[in-house]
Write an enzyme that holds these catalytic residues in place. Structure first.
Site, PDB file in Angstrom:
ATOM      1  N   TRP A 157      64.987  36.144  43.149  1.00 25.55           N
ATOM      2  CA  TRP A 157      64.769  34.947  43.988  1.00 25.55           C
ATOM      3  C   TRP A 157      65.780  34.904  45.120  1.00 25.55           C
ATOM      4  CZ3 TRP A 157      60.965  31.579  44.847  1.00 25.55           C
ATOM      5  CH2 TRP A 157      59.916  31.554  43.930  1.00 25.55           C
ATOM      6  N   TRP A 169      66.808  22.790  53.088  1.00 26.96           N
ATOM      7  CA  TRP A 169      65.578  22.822  52.273  1.00 26.96           C
ATOM      8  C   TRP A 169      64.822  21.522  52.459  1.00 26.96           C
ATOM      9  CZ3 TRP A 169      64.963  27.603  51.089  1.00 26.96           C
ATOM     10  CH2 TRP A 169      66.037  28.398  50.716  1.00 26.96           C
ATOM     11  N   TRP A 197      67.118  48.918  39.009  1.00 25.30           N
ATOM     12  CA  TRP A 197      67.173  47.583  39.623  1.00 25.30           C
ATOM     13  C   TRP A 197      67.493  46.536  38.560  1.00 25.30           C
ATOM     14  CZ3 TRP A 197      67.711  45.306  44.175  1.00 25.30           C
ATOM     15  CH2 TRP A 197      67.407  46.015  45.338  1.00 25.30           C
ATOM     16  N   GLU A 223      63.561  51.728  39.382  1.00 22.73           N
ATOM     17  CA  GLU A 223      63.227  50.328  39.062  1.00 22.73           C
ATOM     18  C   GLU A 223      63.973  49.873  37.807  1.00 22.73           C
ATOM     19  OE1 GLU A 223      61.711  48.325  41.110  1.00 22.73           O
ATOM     20  OE2 GLU A 223      61.385  50.025  42.444  1.00 22.73           O
ATOM     21  N   TRP A 237      64.880  27.847  46.638  1.00 23.84           N
ATOM     22  CA  TRP A 237      64.557  28.970  45.751  1.00 23.84           C
ATOM     23  C   TRP A 237      64.764  28.595  44.278  1.00 23.84           C
ATOM     24  CZ3 TRP A 237      68.612  30.973  42.783  1.00 23.84           C
ATOM     25  CH2 TRP A 237      69.899  30.621  43.182  1.00 23.84           C
ATOM     26  N   ASN A 275      54.747  42.607  40.763  1.00 25.68           N
ATOM     27  CA  ASN A 275      55.977  42.508  41.559  1.00 25.68           C
ATOM     28  C   ASN A 275      55.720  42.245  43.045  1.00 25.68           C
ATOM     29  OD1 ASN A 275      58.909  42.846  42.030  1.00 25.68           O
ATOM     30  ND2 ASN A 275      58.217  44.639  43.161  1.00 25.68           N
TER      31      ASN A 275
END
Ligand SMILES: Cc1cc2nc3c(=O)[nH]c(=O)nc-3n(C[C@H](O)[C@H](O)[C@H](O)COP(=O)(O)OP(=O)(O)OC[C@H]3O[C@@H](n4cnc5c(N)ncnc54)[C@H](O)[C@@H]3O)c2cc1C
Length: 480
Positions: free
Chosen positions: A387, A311, A283, A280, A364, A346
């Site tokens: 996102w 959208w 990440w 993580e 987004w 998360n």
């Protein structure tokens, strides 16, 4: 103050331990002026959001106190970094300036400009990596291209060998600089004005380097032992809660990496739990590599076909999402956790983000901006990469057609309903069977717990099956 002083600019590295720029500046042996510049305008719309401002206020107070205890002073200014640094350099005939690097494209531009300006004036600038395990530009695939997929990146990071050693805590600061006037932290106006939406934050967080150390120790003593499964449970303390500390640089990934490795070596933490946790941290590094390789990703899709995505902005839906009133309890619990604590688990971030872009078809970027304003850990790389990952338009993204079902997600990851009951207290009396689908509860069940819909809790703002179908159709439009 004897001799020409050096200048150290604190930015996203608000700590005294393992701070490479500070370490280099102190080792240089000259008197040191330490400054922090708060710039509220230059990087709009990327100036720190409200929640991060709250954190910054407390973090600066902690840092300033630590520096004072070590015999020095933190000088705080408001304005543009480059102008303030140039002015100090002139006034105090400074020959050496130190800082740790930043990685957002607008920060890179600002810092490059300052470095050139100082170099042109004959001032030596030392820049260091105080934020990441490795510099993002040092990662290239076998064919020399940028990484787009996490797993090979993680393997490459893992095979790098040792992370650099931790640097000592700075202890020897220079006393006050004569005649140098600065602002006080209270004047920066970082705390909420008017309504105090941050009133519950102090019960959840202790900003500052000491708070970060305590958080890490508590995590390594307990939650890390079951991190692989526990990290998916928003109803438990299954993760470290280190993200806002990392964001403000109160702790470095290098310190975290070594602390984990030491506990593994001592036999305190099983390898597989440590490995999952370190992945993580990787990440986070990966997000920075993506950002470095795709500077436009802060507001543009990495996958270009998403530029044509249809959208469908609806003000009422967006407001319902922001306020935790969508009628889907797990989504509403997450959005209210964000209001109350400035942080969200998360797993729930993924659920609420998916709901916004897929169920509501809201761009987004709207969700990302809301997170930017409300998260105490809002991070330009992790926020934009995540996102885009959820929306399906990023590198190594979740496929667009994988649409989270908010009911089953709630049942799976909050199996006893504790998380929903905590953050959506009006539903706390509902039996578990209906907790994720209150609209399905028969009237006698609702009566028994004194609940009336939509008086006490909204009905779903969009039907799940309809929304799923509409999202897939919208995706088909850009696919073809
Ligand atoms: C839509 C969305 C937006 C997000 N925005 C942010 C953000 O602005 N800032 C931020 O730090 N994280 C962000 N994340 C990633 C992740 O949710 C948080 O890092 C994590 O919840 C922080 O809690 P923790 O410190 O307890 O995590 P832990 O599970 O304890 O993880 C340790 C550290 O690893 C890093 N990390 C963990 N997961 C990720 C991830 N998926 N991507 C990048 N780094 C990760 C964080 O630095 C974290 O502190 C976002 C995720 C999603 C789905």
């Amino acid at each position: 103050m004897a001799g020409t002083p050096n200048l150290l600019v604190f930015r996203e590295d608000l700590r005294l331990a393992d701070n490479p720029a500070l370490d280099a500046a102190i080792n240089d042996g000259r008197p040191l002026i330490c400054i922090f510049v708060y710039d509220r305008v230059s990087h709009a719309p990327w100036n720190a959001g409200g929640a991060r401002q709250w954190w910054l206020h407390h973090s600066l107070i902690a840092l300033s106190g630590d520096i004072e205890k070590a015999g020095g002073r933190l000088y705080v200014f408001q304005g543009q970094q480059n102008e303030i640094v140039a002015d100090l350099v002139n006034r105090y005939q400074i020959n050496r300036v130190f800082w740790n690097r930043r990685y957002a494209p607008y920060q890179i531009d600002e810092d490059k400009h300052l470095k050139n300006q100082l170099n042109d004036a004959g001032v030596h600038v030392t820049t260091c990596n105080g934020r990441l395990l490795f510099e993002p530009w040092t990662f290239k695939t076998g064919s020399g291209g940028p990484y787009r997929v996490f797993t090979p990146f993680w393997k490459a990071l893992r095979s790098r060998g040792k992370v650099r050693p931790i640097l000592p805590t700075a202890t020897n600061f220079s006393p006050n600089v004569e005649g140098l006037k600065a602002d006080c932290i209270e004047n920066l106006g970082l705390l909420p004005q008017g309504y105090n939406w941050a009133k519950n934050f102090p019960t959840n967080w202790t900003p500052g380097e000491k708070g970060a150390k305590v958080r890490l120790r508590q995590f390594l003593d307990a939650a890390v032992l079951n991190y692989k499964d526990g990290r998916n449970r928003p109803d438990k303390t299954g993760t470290s809660g280190l993200s806002p500390h990392l964001q403000h640089g109160e702790i470095s990934p290098v310190q975290i990496w070594h602390a984990v490795a030491d506990r593994v070596a001592a036999g305190d933490i099983p390898d597989h739990q440590a490995e999952t946790f370190l992945s993580e941290i990787a990440w986070r590094e990966f997000s920075y590599v993506l950002l470095y390789d795709n500077p436009n990703m802060i507001d543009q899709e990495i996958r270009h076909q998403f530029k044509k995505f249809p959208w469908n902005y609806d003000e009422g839906h967006f407001e319902a999402w922001k306020n935790g009133r969508t009628g889907y309890p797990i989504v509403d619990a997450g959005m209210r956790q964000l209001w109350q604590t400035g942080w969200m688990h998360n797993r729930v971030r993924m659920i609420v983000a998916s709901f916004l872009v897929k169920h509501l078809l809201i761009d987004w970027r709207q969700g990302m901006s809301w997170f930017w304003d409300t998260l105490v850990d809002a991070d330009i790389a992790a926020n934009t990469a995540s996102w885009q990952w959820v929306a399906g338009c990023g590198a190594d993204a979740a496929p667009y057609f994988r649409i989270f079902n908010p009911m089953t997600q709630g049942q799976k990851f909050d199996p006893n309903g504790d998380y929903i009951r905590k953050f959506v207290p009006e539903l706390s009396g509902l039996p578990l069977k209906y907790l994720n689908t209150p609209w399905e509860a028969p009237s006698n069940v609702l009566d028994n717990c004194g609940l009336s819909l939509p008086r006490d809790y909204p009905l779903p703002i969009v039907d799940h099956k309809f929304a799923r179908k509409r999202a897939l159709e919208s995706y088909a439009q850009i696919k073809s």
